[in-house]
Scaffold this motif. Structure first.
Motif, PDB file in Angstrom:
ATOM      1  N   SER A   1     -13.010  11.893  -4.870  1.00  0.00           N
ATOM      2  CA  SER A   1     -12.538  13.281  -4.917  1.00  0.00           C
ATOM      3  C   SER A   1     -11.313  13.455  -5.800  1.00  0.00           C
ATOM      4  N   GLY A   2     -10.804  12.358  -6.363  1.00  0.00           N
ATOM      5  CA  GLY A   2      -9.663  12.452  -7.270  1.00  0.00           C
ATOM      6  C   GLY A   2      -8.363  11.931  -6.708  1.00  0.00           C
ATOM      7  N   GLY A   3      -8.358  11.474  -5.483  1.00  0.00           N
ATOM      8  CA  GLY A   3      -7.132  10.971  -4.873  1.00  0.00           C
ATOM      9  C   GLY A   3      -6.980   9.469  -5.088  1.00  0.00           C
ATOM     10  N   HIS A   4      -6.683   9.072  -6.317  1.00  0.00           N
ATOM     11  CA  HIS A   4      -6.623   7.648  -6.665  1.00  0.00           C
ATOM     12  C   HIS A   4      -5.564   6.910  -5.841  1.00  0.00           C
ATOM     13  N   GLU A   5      -4.364   7.453  -5.772  1.00  0.00           N
ATOM     14  CA  GLU A   5      -3.292   6.775  -5.020  1.00  0.00           C
ATOM     15  C   GLU A   5      -3.629   6.668  -3.537  1.00  0.00           C
ATOM     16  N   GLU A   6      -4.208   7.726  -2.979  1.00  0.00           N
ATOM     17  CA  GLU A   6      -4.592   7.698  -1.566  1.00  0.00           C
ATOM     18  C   GLU A   6      -5.703   6.687  -1.333  1.00  0.00           C
ATOM     19  N   CYS A   7      -6.605   6.566  -2.302  1.00  0.00           N
ATOM     20  CA  CYS A   7      -7.686   5.587  -2.217  1.00  0.00           C
ATOM     21  C   CYS A   7      -7.112   4.174  -2.186  1.00  0.00           C
ATOM     22  N   VAL A   8      -6.218   3.877  -3.118  1.00  0.00           N
ATOM     23  CA  VAL A   8      -5.602   2.545  -3.181  1.00  0.00           C
ATOM     24  C   VAL A   8      -4.839   2.256  -1.890  1.00  0.00           C
ATOM     25  N   SER A   9      -4.079   3.226  -1.425  1.00  0.00           N
ATOM     26  CA  SER A   9      -3.310   3.058  -0.194  1.00  0.00           C
ATOM     27  C   SER A   9      -4.226   2.804   1.000  1.00  0.00           C
ATOM     28  N   GLY A  10      -5.297   3.575   1.088  1.00  0.00           N
ATOM     29  CA  GLY A  10      -6.242   3.408   2.199  1.00  0.00           C
ATOM     30  C   GLY A  10      -6.921   2.048   2.175  1.00  0.00           C
ATOM     31  N   LEU A  11      -7.268   1.584   0.975  1.00  0.00           N
ATOM     32  CA  LEU A  11      -7.921   0.275   0.888  1.00  0.00           C
ATOM     33  C   LEU A  11      -6.971  -0.857   1.216  1.00  0.00           C
ATOM     34  N   THR A  12      -5.739  -0.776   0.727  1.00  0.00           N
ATOM     35  CA  THR A  12      -4.786  -1.855   1.020  1.00  0.00           C
ATOM     36  C   THR A  12      -4.428  -1.887   2.508  1.00  0.00           C
ATOM     37  N   LYS A  13      -4.385  -0.715   3.141  1.00  0.00           N
ATOM     38  CA  LYS A  13      -4.146  -0.677   4.596  1.00  0.00           C
ATOM     39  C   LYS A  13      -5.310  -1.309   5.359  1.00  0.00           C
ATOM     40  N   SER A  14      -6.486  -1.318   4.713  1.00  0.00           N
ATOM     41  CA  SER A  14      -7.673  -1.921   5.341  1.00  0.00           C
ATOM     42  C   SER A  14      -7.777  -3.415   5.071  1.00  0.00           C
ATOM     43  N   GLY A  15      -6.770  -3.982   4.384  1.00  0.00           N
ATOM     44  CA  GLY A  15      -6.760  -5.409   4.140  1.00  0.00           C
ATOM     45  C   GLY A  15      -7.321  -5.848   2.799  1.00  0.00           C
ATOM     46  N   VAL A  16      -7.592  -4.901   1.917  1.00  0.00           N
ATOM     47  CA  VAL A  16      -8.110  -5.219   0.587  1.00  0.00           C
ATOM     48  C   VAL A  16      -6.916  -5.540  -0.310  1.00  0.00           C
ATOM     49  N   THR A  17      -7.062  -6.540  -1.175  1.00  0.00           N
ATOM     50  CA  THR A  17      -5.962  -6.878  -2.079  1.00  0.00           C
ATOM     51  C   THR A  17      -5.694  -5.714  -3.029  1.00  0.00           C
ATOM     52  N   ASN A  18      -4.473  -5.619  -3.508  1.00  0.00           N
ATOM     53  CA  ASN A  18      -4.079  -4.503  -4.374  1.00  0.00           C
ATOM     54  C   ASN A  18      -4.927  -4.460  -5.647  1.00  0.00           C
ATOM     55  N   GLY A  19      -5.185  -5.605  -6.252  1.00  0.00           N
ATOM     56  CA  GLY A  19      -5.982  -5.634  -7.485  1.00  0.00           C
ATOM     57  C   GLY A  19      -7.386  -5.093  -7.279  1.00  0.00           C
ATOM     58  N   THR A  20      -8.013  -5.505  -6.199  1.00  0.00           N
ATOM     59  CA  THR A  20      -9.360  -5.008  -5.899  1.00  0.00           C
ATOM     60  C   THR A  20      -9.317  -3.536  -5.548  1.00  0.00           C
ATOM     61  N   ALA A  21      -8.302  -3.125  -4.805  1.00  0.00           N
ATOM     62  CA  ALA A  21      -8.184  -1.710  -4.431  1.00  0.00           C
ATOM     63  C   ALA A  21      -8.044  -0.829  -5.662  1.00  0.00           C
ATOM     64  N   VAL A  22      -7.207  -1.240  -6.615  1.00  0.00           N
ATOM     65  CA  VAL A  22      -7.012  -0.451  -7.831  1.00  0.00           C
ATOM     66  C   VAL A  22      -8.304  -0.353  -8.625  1.00  0.00           C
ATOM     67  N   SER A  23      -8.985  -1.490  -8.805  1.00  0.00           N
ATOM     68  CA  SER A  23     -10.209  -1.455  -9.610  1.00  0.00           C
ATOM     69  C   SER A  23     -11.348  -0.734  -8.879  1.00  0.00           C
ATOM     70  N   ALA A  24     -11.437  -0.880  -7.557  1.00  0.00           N
ATOM     71  CA  ALA A  24     -12.485  -0.191  -6.797  1.00  0.00           C
ATOM     72  C   ALA A  24     -12.273   1.322  -6.845  1.00  0.00           C
ATOM     73  N   CYS A  25     -11.031   1.744  -6.710  1.00  0.00           N
ATOM     74  CA  CYS A  25     -10.750   3.185  -6.760  1.00  0.00           C
ATOM     75  C   CYS A  25     -10.991   3.739  -8.149  1.00  0.00           C
ATOM     76  N   LYS A  26     -10.761   2.906  -9.156  1.00  0.00           N
ATOM     77  CA  LYS A  26     -11.006   3.341 -10.525  1.00  0.00           C
ATOM     78  C   LYS A  26     -12.490   3.591 -10.773  1.00  0.00           C
ATOM     79  N   VAL A  27     -13.359   2.727 -10.244  1.00  0.00           N
ATOM     80  CA  VAL A  27     -14.804   2.927 -10.442  1.00  0.00           C
ATOM     81  C   VAL A  27     -15.330   4.076  -9.599  1.00  0.00           C
ATOM     82  N   SER A  28     -14.595   4.452  -8.568  1.00  0.00           N
ATOM     83  CA  SER A  28     -15.087   5.553  -7.724  1.00  0.00           C
ATOM     84  C   SER A  28     -15.059   6.888  -8.446  1.00  0.00           C
ATOM     85  N   VAL A  29     -14.215   7.012  -9.483  1.00  0.00           N
ATOM     86  CA  VAL A  29     -14.145   8.281 -10.199  1.00  0.00           C
ATOM     87  C   VAL A  29     -14.869   8.249 -11.531  1.00  0.00           C
ATOM     88  N   GLN A  30     -15.473   7.140 -11.904  1.00  0.00           N
ATOM     89  CA  GLN A  30     -16.164   7.062 -13.199  1.00  0.00           C
ATOM     90  C   GLN A  30     -17.524   7.661 -13.136  1.00  0.00           C
TER      91      GLN A  30
END
Length: 90
Positions: free
Chosen positions: A61-90
């Motif tokens: 939906s466009g909330g990249h920072e919220e996506c990264v924050s939500g994933l890292t709170k779920s135990g996902v590493t920051n690198g994976t969270a950033v790249s996963a959130c990036k593909v979610s908007v492509q």
């Protein structure tokens, strides 16, 4: 106009309409799925919890920072969270 020609025309039109809907609908979910799949690869076969699915939907939906924050709170590493959130908007 013959009945068989009319039926064929109606069925062709219906196929085009339904085919177009089926073609465009998965695209909306493919990006969220790509995000979830990337996280699941990090989990090495484990299924992503609901919090991951929610975060990926927020990223779509466009909330990249919220996506990264939500994933890292779920135990996902920051690198994976950033790249996963990036593909979610492509």
């Amino acid at each position: 106009m013959r009945t068989s020609t009319r039926i064929a025309g109606v069925l062709s039109g219906l196929a085009l309409v339904l085919g177009g809907a089926a073609f465009t609908a998965p695209a909306a979910h493919a990006d969220v799925s790509a995000c979830i799949n990337q996280v699941e690869r990090e989990l090495q076969g484990g299924e992503a919890p609901e919090a991951v699915r929610t975060a990926c939907s927020v990223g779509y939906s466009g909330g990249h920072e919220e996506c990264v924050s939500g994933l890292t709170k779920s135990g996902v590493t920051n690198g994976t969270a950033v790249s996963a959130c990036k593909v979610s908007v492509q």
